[in-house]
Scaffold this active site. Structure first.
Site, PDB file in Angstrom:
ATOM      1  N   ASN A 151      23.018  21.544  20.144  1.00 13.81           N
ATOM      2  CA  ASN A 151      21.140  22.345  20.902  1.00 13.81           C
ATOM      3  C   ASN A 151      21.276  23.316  22.216  1.00 13.81           C
ATOM      4  O   ASN A 151      21.368  23.255  23.216  1.00 13.81           O
ATOM      5  CB  ASN A 151      20.386  20.965  20.761  1.00 13.81           C
ATOM      6  CG  ASN A 151      19.187  21.439  21.351  1.00 13.81           C
ATOM      7  OD1 ASN A 151      18.769  22.738  21.792  1.00 13.81           O
ATOM      8  ND2 ASN A 151      18.462  20.923  22.447  1.00 13.81           N
ATOM      9  N   LYS A 160      18.999  24.928  23.789  1.00  9.81           N
ATOM     10  CA  LYS A 160      17.571  25.079  24.369  1.00  9.81           C
ATOM     11  C   LYS A 160      17.322  26.036  24.538  1.00  9.81           C
ATOM     12  O   LYS A 160      17.884  27.747  23.733  1.00  9.81           O
ATOM     13  CB  LYS A 160      17.837  23.655  25.534  1.00  9.81           C
ATOM     14  CG  LYS A 160      18.567  23.026  24.922  1.00  9.81           C
ATOM     15  CD  LYS A 160      17.569  21.863  26.167  1.00  9.81           C
ATOM     16  CE  LYS A 160      18.886  20.637  26.005  1.00  9.81           C
ATOM     17  NZ  LYS A 160      18.642  19.932  27.120  1.00  9.81           N
ATOM     18  N   HIS A 165      12.289  16.666  20.298  1.00  7.98           N
ATOM     19  CA  HIS A 165      12.589  16.724  21.123  1.00  7.98           C
ATOM     20  C   HIS A 165      12.285  16.503  22.344  1.00  7.98           C
ATOM     21  O   HIS A 165      10.678  17.080  22.017  1.00  7.98           O
ATOM     22  CB  HIS A 165      13.689  17.998  21.136  1.00  7.98           C
ATOM     23  CG  HIS A 165      15.073  17.126  22.095  1.00  7.98           C
ATOM     24  ND1 HIS A 165      14.502  17.447  23.405  1.00  7.98           N
ATOM     25  CD2 HIS A 165      16.146  17.825  22.303  1.00  7.98           C
ATOM     26  CE1 HIS A 165      15.332  17.315  23.923  1.00  7.98           C
ATOM     27  NE2 HIS A 165      16.666  17.709  23.518  1.00  7.98           N
ATOM     28  N   GLU A 191      11.671  17.012  25.143  1.00 10.50           N
ATOM     29  CA  GLU A 191      11.255  18.524  25.776  1.00 10.50           C
ATOM     30  C   GLU A 191      10.208  19.314  24.819  1.00 10.50           C
ATOM     31  O   GLU A 191       9.174  19.344  26.085  1.00 10.50           O
ATOM     32  CB  GLU A 191      12.398  19.270  25.754  1.00 10.50           C
ATOM     33  CG  GLU A 191      13.286  19.048  27.319  1.00 10.50           C
ATOM     34  CD  GLU A 191      15.061  19.448  27.434  1.00 10.50           C
ATOM     35  OE1 GLU A 191      15.055  20.342  26.062  1.00 10.50           O
ATOM     36  OE2 GLU A 191      15.371  18.815  27.714  1.00 10.50           O
ATOM     37  N   GLU A 207      18.044  10.212  21.369  1.00  5.26           N
ATOM     38  CA  GLU A 207      17.614  10.630  22.866  1.00  5.26           C
ATOM     39  C   GLU A 207      17.358   9.942  23.566  1.00  5.26           C
ATOM     40  O   GLU A 207      15.798  10.352  24.035  1.00  5.26           O
ATOM     41  CB  GLU A 207      17.747  11.784  22.737  1.00  5.26           C
ATOM     42  CG  GLU A 207      18.799  12.621  21.507  1.00  5.26           C
ATOM     43  CD  GLU A 207      19.073  14.617  21.705  1.00  5.26           C
ATOM     44  OE1 GLU A 207      19.853  14.822  21.726  1.00  5.26           O
ATOM     45  OE2 GLU A 207      17.872  14.808  22.325  1.00  5.26           O
ATOM     46  N   GLY A 243      20.752  15.383  29.840  1.00 11.63           N
ATOM     47  CA  GLY A 243      20.553  16.680  31.066  1.00 11.63           C
ATOM     48  C   GLY A 243      21.243  16.237  32.324  1.00 11.63           C
ATOM     49  O   GLY A 243      20.670  16.710  33.724  1.00 11.63           O
ATOM     50  N   SER A 291      23.511  13.474  27.508  1.00 13.30           N
ATOM     51  CA  SER A 291      25.070  13.800  28.717  1.00 13.30           C
ATOM     52  C   SER A 291      26.133  13.651  26.921  1.00 13.30           C
ATOM     53  O   SER A 291      27.235  12.940  28.228  1.00 13.30           O
ATOM     54  CB  SER A 291      24.690  12.923  29.692  1.00 13.30           C
ATOM     55  OG  SER A 291      23.738  13.316  30.353  1.00 13.30           O
TER      56      SER A 291
END
Ligand code: PEP
Length: 248
Positions: A9, A11, A93, A95, A163, A169, A208
């Site tokens: 991904n 992003k 996701h 985010e 996730e 991240g 990660s």
């Protein structure tokens, strides 16, 4: 048994110059025995798909609108992604859930539209740190799965990515036991709802993942691959994860 998938991904990262990584990646994954997917920003999908032709690499979007067309400025439909050369789309996701207020219901509608357009929906679920601390991770994941995977769906077009929000991240990962607990729980949940077909749904871990921790994560029960953010931006890192998954 579920097929193995290494998904990247990008992003909101990458302009034309980043496509050099795609050439390096397609060369490096020639003998991969797992599926390999990169989801770049929408502006790069078409060119990346052209570069991926004849290689092992598949290309996907990072979200789609539930409607096929219409007055939705800035949005992109599933049919548009497919038209640009995408075979997959990441949905829900964390985010997107946080930045755009996407609910489970919205994610299910997006997934329905994606599958209708022939795409494979990579549906993301995962708890926040506060939810993990409150010991409600399994409830949260169950509820997101129940709400985000549409009814009557073609299971061959569904991938689930677990996730944990606090691992994305951050360089932090759950313990292998924590990953196993959630993945076993998701498999059981899906099997209860969908029957035997649930065993063929790839369950990815995301948060990660890097070349140095991929092997131990891929050895965990019911982990069929990874959704990778930062480490998918460089061909050298991502191809290392791909070859580790191929050997798992
Ligand atoms: C992600 O964006 O889905 C992700 C898992 O990111 P990272 O690998 O950078 O934690």
């Amino acid at each position: 048994m579920a097929r193995k998938l290494a998904a990247g991904n990008w992003k909101m990262n990458g302009t034309t110059a980043a496509l050099a990584e795609v050439a390096a990646l397609t060369a490096a994954i020639g003998d991969a025995t797992c599926e390999v997917l990169l989801c770049p920003p929408a502006t790069l999908i078409s060119r990346m798909a052209d570069m991926a032709q004849g290689s092992h690499l598949m290309v996907g979007g990072q979200t789609c609108h539930p409607n096929g067309s219409g007055a939705h400025t800035g949005d992109i439909s599933a049919a548009m992604l497919a038209d640009a050369g995408a075979t997959h789309v990441i949905l829900g996701h964390s985010e997107r859930r946080a930045d755009h207020g996407e609910t489970d219901e919205a994610v299910a509608a997006q997934a329905g539209a994606a599958i209708e357009a022939g795409l494979i929906a990579v549906i993301c679920v995962g708890e926040t740190e506060a939810e993990r601390d409150a010991d409600v991770t399994l409830n949260v994941v169950s509820s997101q799965l129940a709400g985000s995977v549409p009814e009557g769906t073609d299971l061959s077009h569904v991938v689930i990515a677990y996730e944990p929000v606090w691992a994305i991240g951050t360089g932090r990962t759950p313990t292998l036991e924590q990953i196993a607990e959630v993945h076993d729980h998701m498999r059981a949940d899906l099997a209860e709802r969908f029957g035997n077909g649930a065993h063929d749904i790839p369950l990815l871990y995301g948060g990660s993942v890097k070349p140095s921790n991929a092997a131990e994560i891929f050895a965990v029960s019911n982990v069929d691959g990874a959704l990778v953010g930062g480490a998918s931006l460089k061909a050298a890192d991502f191809s290392g994860i791909v070859s580790t998954l191929s050997a798992a």
